[in-house]
Every structure is written in C-alpha cells, then in structure tokens.
Design a protein around this motif. Sequence first.
Motif, PDB file in Angstrom:
ATOM      1  N   THR A 179      50.198  36.800  38.811  1.00 45.58           N
ATOM      2  CA  THR A 179      49.330  37.219  37.716  1.00 45.58           C
ATOM      3  C   THR A 179      48.376  38.329  38.141  1.00 45.58           C
ATOM      4  O   THR A 179      47.991  38.434  39.320  1.00 45.58           O
ATOM      5  CB  THR A 179      48.515  36.022  37.178  1.00 45.58           C
ATOM      6  N   ASN A 180      47.997  39.157  37.178  1.00 44.18           N
ATOM      7  CA  ASN A 180      46.984  40.191  37.410  1.00 44.18           C
ATOM      8  C   ASN A 180      45.570  39.692  37.143  1.00 44.18           C
ATOM      9  O   ASN A 180      44.621  40.206  37.700  1.00 44.18           O
ATOM     10  CB  ASN A 180      47.228  41.395  36.484  1.00 44.18           C
ATOM     11  N   ARG A 181      45.450  38.672  36.256  1.00 41.40           N
ATOM     12  CA  ARG A 181      44.092  38.364  35.806  1.00 41.40           C
ATOM     13  C   ARG A 181      43.772  36.897  35.543  1.00 41.40           C
ATOM     14  O   ARG A 181      42.648  36.599  35.188  1.00 41.40           O
ATOM     15  CB  ARG A 181      43.790  39.171  34.532  1.00 41.40           C
ATOM     16  N   ILE A 182      44.710  35.982  35.704  1.00 42.29           N
ATOM     17  CA  ILE A 182      44.371  34.572  35.532  1.00 42.29           C
ATOM     18  C   ILE A 182      43.739  34.061  36.826  1.00 42.29           C
ATOM     19  O   ILE A 182      44.312  34.193  37.903  1.00 42.29           O
ATOM     20  CB  ILE A 182      45.596  33.723  35.199  1.00 42.29           C
ATOM     21  N   LEU A 183      42.577  33.473  36.722  1.00 42.21           N
ATOM     22  CA  LEU A 183      41.884  32.949  37.899  1.00 42.21           C
ATOM     23  C   LEU A 183      42.300  31.512  38.193  1.00 42.21           C
ATOM     24  O   LEU A 183      42.569  30.744  37.274  1.00 42.21           O
ATOM     25  CB  LEU A 183      40.367  32.981  37.667  1.00 42.21           C
ATOM     26  N   LEU A 185      49.076  29.900  41.645  1.00 41.39           N
ATOM     27  CA  LEU A 185      48.852  31.274  41.218  1.00 41.39           C
ATOM     28  C   LEU A 185      48.912  32.244  42.393  1.00 41.39           C
ATOM     29  O   LEU A 185      48.282  32.028  43.437  1.00 41.39           O
ATOM     30  CB  LEU A 185      47.494  31.408  40.537  1.00 41.39           C
ATOM     31  N   THR A 186      49.658  33.328  42.192  1.00 43.65           N
ATOM     32  CA  THR A 186      49.751  34.401  43.178  1.00 43.65           C
ATOM     33  C   THR A 186      49.066  35.643  42.620  1.00 43.65           C
ATOM     34  O   THR A 186      49.365  36.079  41.510  1.00 43.65           O
ATOM     35  CB  THR A 186      51.225  34.729  43.486  1.00 43.65           C
ATOM     36  N   ALA A 187      48.147  36.202  43.376  1.00 47.32           N
ATOM     37  CA  ALA A 187      47.415  37.396  42.941  1.00 47.32           C
ATOM     38  C   ALA A 187      48.299  38.633  43.129  1.00 47.32           C
ATOM     39  O   ALA A 187      48.702  38.957  44.247  1.00 47.32           O
ATOM     40  CB  ALA A 187      46.119  37.539  43.737  1.00 47.32           C
ATOM     41  N   HIS A 188      48.592  39.316  42.036  1.00 49.96           N
ATOM     42  CA  HIS A 188      49.497  40.464  42.037  1.00 49.96           C
ATOM     43  C   HIS A 188      48.822  41.691  42.630  1.00 49.96           C
ATOM     44  O   HIS A 188      47.875  42.229  42.072  1.00 49.96           O
ATOM     45  CB  HIS A 188      49.930  40.754  40.589  1.00 49.96           C
ATOM     46  N   ARG A 189      49.271  42.102  43.806  1.00 51.05           N
ATOM     47  CA  ARG A 189      48.694  43.233  44.545  1.00 51.05           C
ATOM     48  C   ARG A 189      47.224  42.973  44.880  1.00 51.05           C
ATOM     49  O   ARG A 189      46.401  43.899  44.892  1.00 51.05           O
ATOM     50  CB  ARG A 189      48.845  44.536  43.764  1.00 51.05           C
ATOM     51  N   GLY A 190      46.920  41.714  45.142  1.00 52.94           N
ATOM     52  CA  GLY A 190      45.532  41.326  45.351  1.00 52.94           C
ATOM     53  C   GLY A 190      44.866  41.110  44.004  1.00 52.94           C
ATOM     54  O   GLY A 190      45.524  41.133  42.963  1.00 52.94           O
ATOM     55  N   SER A 209      42.097  27.929  33.252  1.00 52.41           N
ATOM     56  CA  SER A 209      43.101  28.181  34.281  1.00 52.41           C
ATOM     57  C   SER A 209      44.420  27.479  33.955  1.00 52.41           C
ATOM     58  O   SER A 209      44.500  26.649  33.062  1.00 52.41           O
ATOM     59  CB  SER A 209      42.596  27.716  35.646  1.00 52.41           C
ATOM     60  N   ALA A 210      45.445  27.831  34.738  1.00 53.68           N
ATOM     61  CA  ALA A 210      46.794  27.368  34.446  1.00 53.68           C
ATOM     62  C   ALA A 210      47.089  25.977  35.007  1.00 53.68           C
ATOM     63  O   ALA A 210      48.230  25.589  35.126  1.00 53.68           O
ATOM     64  CB  ALA A 210      47.807  28.372  35.003  1.00 53.68           C
ATOM     65  N   GLY A 211      46.076  25.245  35.377  1.00 54.16           N
ATOM     66  CA  GLY A 211      46.276  23.867  35.787  1.00 54.16           C
ATOM     67  C   GLY A 211      47.066  23.740  37.075  1.00 54.16           C
ATOM     68  O   GLY A 211      46.683  24.264  38.110  1.00 54.16           O
TER      69      GLY A 211
END
Length: 288
Positions: free
Chosen positions: A283-287, A62-67, A56-58
């Motif tokens: 992001t679309n896929r970084i958890l 993180l914002t989920a793009h379109r969910g 993960s990005a530490g």
Amino acid sequence: MAKRKKTKKRKDGFSGKKKIVLTFFIILAVIVSTAAVMRYVMPTESSQYIVPSENSAGKLYLTAHRGLSAVAPENTLPAFEAAGEAGYFACEFDIHETKDGKWAVMHNEDIADMTDFSGNISLYTYDELLNFNIDSGSNIKGYTSLKIPELSEVLTVCKLYSMRACIEIKSGREESLDGVLKMIKDSGVDAEIISFNFDYLTYIRQKDSDIRLMYLVSGMDKDTISKCKDAGNIGVAFRFNAFGDLFKVKKIKEAGLDCSVWTVDSIFEADICRLFKVDRITTNRILP
C-alpha cells in the motif's frame, strides 16, 4: 371426479439454491464494481493522503510501497525510516545494478524522474550516483542533498525496525544476484525477493532453496500457479485491479504458495482482499 390442480411452473427457472448463489455473485459484482470506481475517486499518491490508523486493515499484513512514500520521497532512507516508525510489517523497494556491481535503490532505471541528472543507473558507478541529488517526491522541500540509497543501507534500516525487506529486482546481471543473496544473509534481515522477471527468480531459487520469492504479475495466466509451484515454491503477487485473480487466491494457497496483492490504497479495497483471505497487501497510504 375432482380434477388435479395443475402446478404452475417457475417462470425464472431457478431453484432456491441457485438463487442464493446468483444473489451472492450479484452482490460480489457490485462490491468489485464499486471498488473499481473508488480507485478513481480516491486521492492520488501526490495528494499525500494516508488512511487514518483507526481504519486500518486489521489482520492483513501491510507492506509500505517504496517506503512511506506519501510523507517522504519514494525509495529514500527517510521514506524507509518513516515506514519503520509507523510499524509496517514490511518495506518494499526497487533495486538496479550499477556499473561497478553495486545495487542502487530506485524505481526507474533512468534517474531523470527523481534526480537533478539523467541516464541509466547501469551507466554509473555507485560513487558517481552520489554526485546527484534527489529533487522530486513527497515533501521534497524538507530534504536537502538527498542521495540514492544503496541496498545495504536499506537493509540496515529494515533491521533497525524489524521490518521485512521486500526487494524488487528491476535490472541487473543474473550472476550478480549471488551478491544480493550474500548481502541479505550477512545482514540478518528477514527478506523476500520479488520480480516481474521470472528468470531472476528461478536463478535465485537454484542458489537458495529457502528464501521467500514472489512472482509479480499484472494478471495471472492459466499456468501461473503451476509454473510457480514447479519452479520451487515461488509465491504469487498480483495487481489489485485484476479482480478475477482474487478468485484464485484459494488455489494459490492450496498449491502451498504465498500470496499477496498490490497496490491497495483504500480500506474498502483492503476489506475485499481480506474477504478473499489474502494475507498481505502492498500500500501507498494505509497505516498499520
């Protein structure tokens, strides 16, 4: 008398300090160039690939793009619920005003790409939109009779999971934005409004001096920062592949403005954003 030994002049013309600076920029150029290549070799959104959480990005929010659109159709309640279950800081989604003044959640104004019908959202009442089914998106076979959500429904999901609602206004009348502000206030949800339409943002700022606003730009003009500051503390959200804008993050923060970057889909890209002190990424896929 002994002759004074001549000092050889440096052929490269660079001092030690200049060499260090030059080396830094060369390394940075290599990093940025590699990032550009990585964007084209990474799996596409349709591959449903998500970076494992252990990478993960530490500290980045993180914002989920379109969910969480890699596991459920974008801009649908299942995608927002999945983002909440995954623990995202915020959930981004798009809204358009319907014929009867409600706010439908969908990226494109024309419903053809995501549903079994076509036509602009502004041509339908929200009840009419409920006659159509979403028939496209990640794992669509697992969802039957999936409908276009309404803004209030998504705010309810965000509140349930304590996610910030990141609301992108795509189309609608300025005077109808008063209703959006009221809906946000009544919901009690932590929210921010984003848009490529600067007029929407300035209208909202005149109505509400406190709500978070972000101006979406593909690349910053020379006056973007001063424009956002003068309009009343409107933050800046720029596209990741506008690499030169990363050097302006410091100036954005010095102006007292919020800053975020979209759309970041690899840990490598996220680490570059962190290097430049970016606080939030979409992001679309970084958890998380």
